[in-house]
Every structure is written in C-alpha cells, then in structure tokens.
Design a protein around this motif. Structure first.
Motif, short mmCIF file in Angstrom:
data_model
loop_
_atom_site.label_atom_id
_atom_site.label_comp_id
_atom_site.label_asym_id
_atom_site.label_seq_id
_atom_site.Cartn_x
_atom_site.Cartn_y
_atom_site.Cartn_z
N GLU A 147 -1.58 2.00 -3.21
CA GLU A 147 -2.81 2.55 -2.65
C GLU A 147 -3.71 1.45 -2.09
O GLU A 147 -4.48 1.67 -1.17
N LYS A 148 -3.58 0.27 -2.67
CA LYS A 148 -4.40 -0.86 -2.23
C LYS A 148 -3.55 -2.12 -2.33
O LYS A 148 -2.83 -2.32 -3.31
N THR A 150 -3.76 -6.39 -1.82
CA THR A 150 -4.58 -7.58 -1.61
C THR A 150 -3.68 -8.80 -1.53
O THR A 150 -2.82 -9.01 -2.39
N ALA A 160 -7.56 -8.02 2.50
CA ALA A 160 -6.93 -6.70 2.35
C ALA A 160 -5.78 -6.57 3.34
O ALA A 160 -5.85 -7.07 4.46
N ALA A 161 -4.72 -5.90 2.91
CA ALA A 161 -3.53 -5.74 3.75
C ALA A 161 -3.17 -4.27 3.91
O ALA A 161 -3.45 -3.45 3.04
N THR A 162 -2.58 -3.96 5.05
CA THR A 162 -2.07 -2.61 5.31
C THR A 162 -0.56 -2.71 5.55
O THR A 162 -0.05 -3.74 5.97
N VAL A 163 0.12 -1.60 5.29
CA VAL A 163 1.57 -1.58 5.47
C VAL A 163 1.90 -1.30 6.93
O VAL A 163 1.43 -0.32 7.51
N ILE A 175 3.70 -6.24 5.85
CA ILE A 175 2.30 -5.86 5.73
C ILE A 175 1.49 -6.75 6.67
O ILE A 175 2.00 -7.75 7.19
N LYS A 176 0.21 -6.38 6.88
CA LYS A 176 -0.59 -7.14 7.84
C LYS A 176 -2.00 -7.36 7.32
O LYS A 176 -2.60 -6.48 6.70
#
Length: 520
Positions: A147-148, A150, A160-163, A175-176
């Motif tokens: 869900e989160k 880092t 913070a990273a997103t998939v 991830i980015k």
C-alpha cells in the motif's frame, strides 16, 4: 629422607618453565612471517573490494513496504464451534480476548501477531537505481500487495515510490521515485559469467542497510529450482539473507550481473546457497515494464517431455542425444505452421543447443515477437531444420489449459469396463468411456486408457503412476502413436521388456514414463 618421585618431577617441570620464561630457552615466533608478495596480493584484493563497494553503494537502496493484512476472522464461527456445530456464544470475538485465551493454554508467549488482524505490517527489501529517470529495479515479491513504498538512499534521503510494473512469473518489479540525482548501476553481461568469478552482494539483510558480502559464482543457469515460472538463476555463496531481495549482485568491475532473489536454507539465515536473477533476463523484463507496464512473452505451441536415454533409443536416436521430445503440437500454432509433429526431438533453437525443457521454454518466451528463428530437430532419426515465428503467449492456449479452471463432472457411473492387467509392469487399465471422461473433467472426445489399479512395489508404482491416471500415447516402431485399445497396449507390453508411454493426471500436463519389467 625418602623423596617423593612425583614431587621431584613437578619441581623439574616448574624449573624448566621458569627458565623458559626468563629467556634461557629459545623462543618460538608467535606466527610465521607472511611473504611480502602474499601481503601485496591480499592488499590489492582488499582494495579492489573497497573500490567496488564505494562505487556501488550510492546506487543501492532500501525498499520499505507497508501492507494491509487480512481482517480479523469471525471467531464466533471458527475455530471454536459450539455443541452440534452451532456457533459458540462464549467464543472470543476480538484479538484481545483471543490473546488471553491463548495465554491460558500456551503460556505468556501465546501472543497474537498484529498483522493477523487487519493491522498494517511492514517489510524490508532492497533495490538499485536502474536509470536516470528515477526507476528502481527490485523483486516482485518485495513490493507485491504494498500500500505504501518508501525508498531510502545510501545517504539517508527517503522518497515515496510508486509501482511502474510487476512480473510475478520472473519475480521482477520496477518502481519509481521523483529523485533522479543518484547514479544508475552499469549493467554487465550475465551470459559471460564463469563459475569461480568473484562477486559482491549489496542490500539490506535484516534491515541492515548498505551491507556488503562477497563470494563467487557457484553455478549458472539453475533452471530447475522451481521458485519462479521462468528462471535461470545464478547461484552464489555470497551471503544473501532476508532483506537482500531485489539488491544487486555485482562483478569486480562494479557492474550489476544479477538481482538477488532467493536462498536455500534450513532456517531464516543463509546457508551458502543464494540465487540471483541474471541481469540479462531481469533487464529484458524491466525494459518492457518501463515501456508498457507489462511483459509480453512468446510461445510456439508444443507440449514437451524430457528426452531420456531410453526414449532416445526407442525413437532410433543415440541414447546420449540431448534435447526435448514434442508430445503434442497445437493445431494452427507457430509449431504447426512450421511443420513440427508429435514425436519430433528438438535439439536447437535460434542457434543455441537445447538440453532441457526449462531452458527451451525460457529461450522461446523471451524471444522478440514477429521474428523468425531456425529450429533444429530429429524426425525418424534424421536431423531437420525449419523456420518458426513465435506468437504472443496468450494467443497459444491448449485445450487442457482451457479446461483447468472448470469443475469436475458428477460421480462415476456403475458398470464400468473390466480392468486388464498389463504384463509384469504392475498396472491395470480400462478403456476411457464418455462417462468416465466427464467425471474426471477431461475434454470432450478425450481418448486413451484409464489406470484402474497400481500394484504395490511394482515398476508402475516406482514411476509414480496412480489410479485415475490417463495413458494417451505410446512409443512404438520408433514413433509416438496414439493409444486407443487395451489389446494394443497388451500386445506392446508382451513384446518388450521396456514400455514407454505418455500419462496424464487430471487436467495437468502429462509426462512420458518408461517402465521396465520387474526382475524375477
């Protein structure tokens, strides 16, 4: 006065020790001198490791994920039923009550883990900077369900990273982050690795960030570990532990040659057997994830079986022949269009020798779509070649795979055909009727013989044959031929000391087995 000989002996030993301590006796050196040349080599190796570690660490990150665990179960219904299976009104209905109950039975350590009851759980893995656009390469199992996310860099900066995309079949994920001022690790060539090469693993084992371990390449192309659907692992003895997943395995040039992924261990720690995904494979997946957010794989439309020495000999080939046996060709598939047939033995693809099913499957799956490749095979003992153009994986689906998700049919019917014993091979078979096929959930029109009994301590039992297995093909006259009647199977068994056939269990893909008559 009579002297005690023991006392005199003790006096002599004590005197000798005293003289020795005063220097009267020759001293032995504390340790032999290390040759200067050896010291020079050791120092050079140490400096090389230091240089690689200093170069790599700025590109390695710690990946911390937060996941939502399952919600608290309905404890009034399970696992504390009341009389006659009715709900128990006295059952605990919250974690605190259950914790107290567990303490009563198991002592003070019978605690409830928070993640069991819907609270957030945390995990730590590793990764490394993949390019100058903020992409981080890691393992799918590190970020799956997060869900989160880092990312923490070597200097303590967090982001913070997103998939971007994940691929569970190879355990690769991208991830980015918005931070782009950290250097990307240069990529090495994992196809050129040799057993014995020095390597270094960097990551966050047990949340200890920026940890470095060293070792060698223990093996390459480990494709039968059965961890991922598509695998060809690098094996290393560089210490890899929980938290290292996703971190880089680098060579002595500071180039990433693998993505640390798994360990073989009797506990939680490292036992000297670690596995890394080759960077050639991982980057191929990562580049597709960055570009499209998903991975496209190729397929040619053949069901495969291992080629054993016995099967090779029965097909008219040298028993030492290495390759894979084609047990089925899907109609209209690339293999069908290229002219491949059941019973062919594939020995080469795209210029590479084929020695195992996993390596061939991976080679085909990672081939660019829309391009023709030369495939080399044996048929009737003669070597032949053809050009084959793989199709998208999802476009080539076998009937058995389509059936896999369906439920089995109803109960088996009475009045089934009589079973027939097959020579001295230890099994009995009967014809497959339409009702039997339906009850087993087999495709309409399925043909073959059903195994109705397997004798204890028989050749059939030794090869894992079970009641309910379906035999559909046999090796006869140096060819693979469909099996239709019990008499045909009986006749073949009576004329040979070895019997090779294709057997299926339920909806799963089948396999070729070879039975040898029991020795008397």
């Amino acid at each position: 006065m009579k002297r005690n000989p023991v006392a005199w002996a003790a006096l002599v030993v004590s005197t000798a020790a005293l003289v020795s301590s005063s220097g009267a006796l020759r001293r032995m050196p504390a340790a032999p001198n290390v040759p200067a040349e050896g010291q020079k080599t050791a120092q050079a190796l140490s400096q090389a490791f230091e240089a690689v570690a200093d170069f790599v660490r700025p590109s390695v990150v710690q990946v911390t994920v937060t996941k939502k665990a399952a919600r608290v179960p309905n404890l009034r219904n399970f696992p504390f039923p009341g009389p006659n299976g009715r709900p128990n009104p006295n059952a605990p209905n919250n974690p605190k009550d259950l914790e107290e109950l567990l303490k009563r039975f198991f002592g003070p350590d019978g605690m409830v883990e928070p993640q069991q009851f819907g609270r957030q759980s945390h995990g730590t893995g590793s990764g490394f900077v993949y390019d100058n656009r903020g992409h981080i390469l890691t393992n799918n199992h590190v970020v799956e369900g997060a869900e989160k996310i880092t990312v923490t860099f070597h200097d303590g900066i967090e982001a913070a990273a997103t998939v971007v995309g994940t691929d569970s079949k190879s355990d690769v994920a991208v991830i980015k982050v918005d931070v782009t001022n950290y250097p990307a690790l240069p990529r090495g060539d994992s196809s050129k690795l040799k057993v014995g090469d020095l390597v270094m693993a960097v990551g966050s084992p047990f949340e200890l960030s920026q940890s470095v371990t060293t070792g060698i390449i223990s093996a390459t192309e480990r494709n039968d570990v059965q961890i991922n659907e598509f695998e060809s692992f690098i094996q290393t003895d560089a210490s890899i532990n929980p938290g290292n997943s996703g971190g880089p395995l680098v060579n002595m040039n500071g180039e990433v040659i693998g993505v640390n992924s798994a360990i073989v261990t009797g506990g939680r720690g490292n036992d000297g057997i670690g596995f890394a995904i080759p960077i050639d494979m991982a980057s191929g997946v990562a580049d597709q994830l960055v570009k499209d957010g998903k991975v496209r794989r190729a397929r040619i439309g053949v069901q495969m079986a291992p080629l054993t020495p016995v099967l090779a000999r029965q097909l008219g080939l040298d028993p030492t022949t290495k390759g894979i046996l084609v047990s089925e060709v899907k109609e209209g598939s690339p293999a069908d269009k290229a002219g491949l047939k059941q019973g062919d033995v594939i020995v080469g693809f795209a210029g590479d020798k084929i020695t195992s099913m996993p390596s061939f499957r991976l080679k085909v799956a990672t081939s660019p779509l829309g391009k023709g490749y030369e495939i080399e095979y044996f048929r009737d003992g003669k070597r032949q070649t053809a050009t084959i153009t793989p199709a998208p994986y999802e476009d080539v689906v076998f009937d058995m795979e389509k059936q896999r998700g369906s439920k089995d049919g109803g109960e088996s019917q009475d009045g089934q055909p009589k079973s027939t014993a097959i020579g001295e091979f230890g099994l009995e078979v009967q014809p497959l009727t339409a009702d039997l096929a339906k009850s087993l959930g087999l495709p309409a029109g399925a043909t073959g013989l059903l195994v109705s009994e397997v004798k204890d301590n028989s050749p059939a039992e030794a090869e894992g044959i079970k009641e309910g297995d379906l035999i559909t093909k046999v090796v006869k006259d140096r060819k693979i031929q469909p099996l239709k009647t019990v008499k045909e199977f009986q006749d073949l068994a009576s004329k040979s000391n070895e019997l090779s056939f294709y057997v299926q269990t339920g909806k799963d893909p089948g396999r070729f087995v070879t039975l040898a008559k029991a020795k008397k």
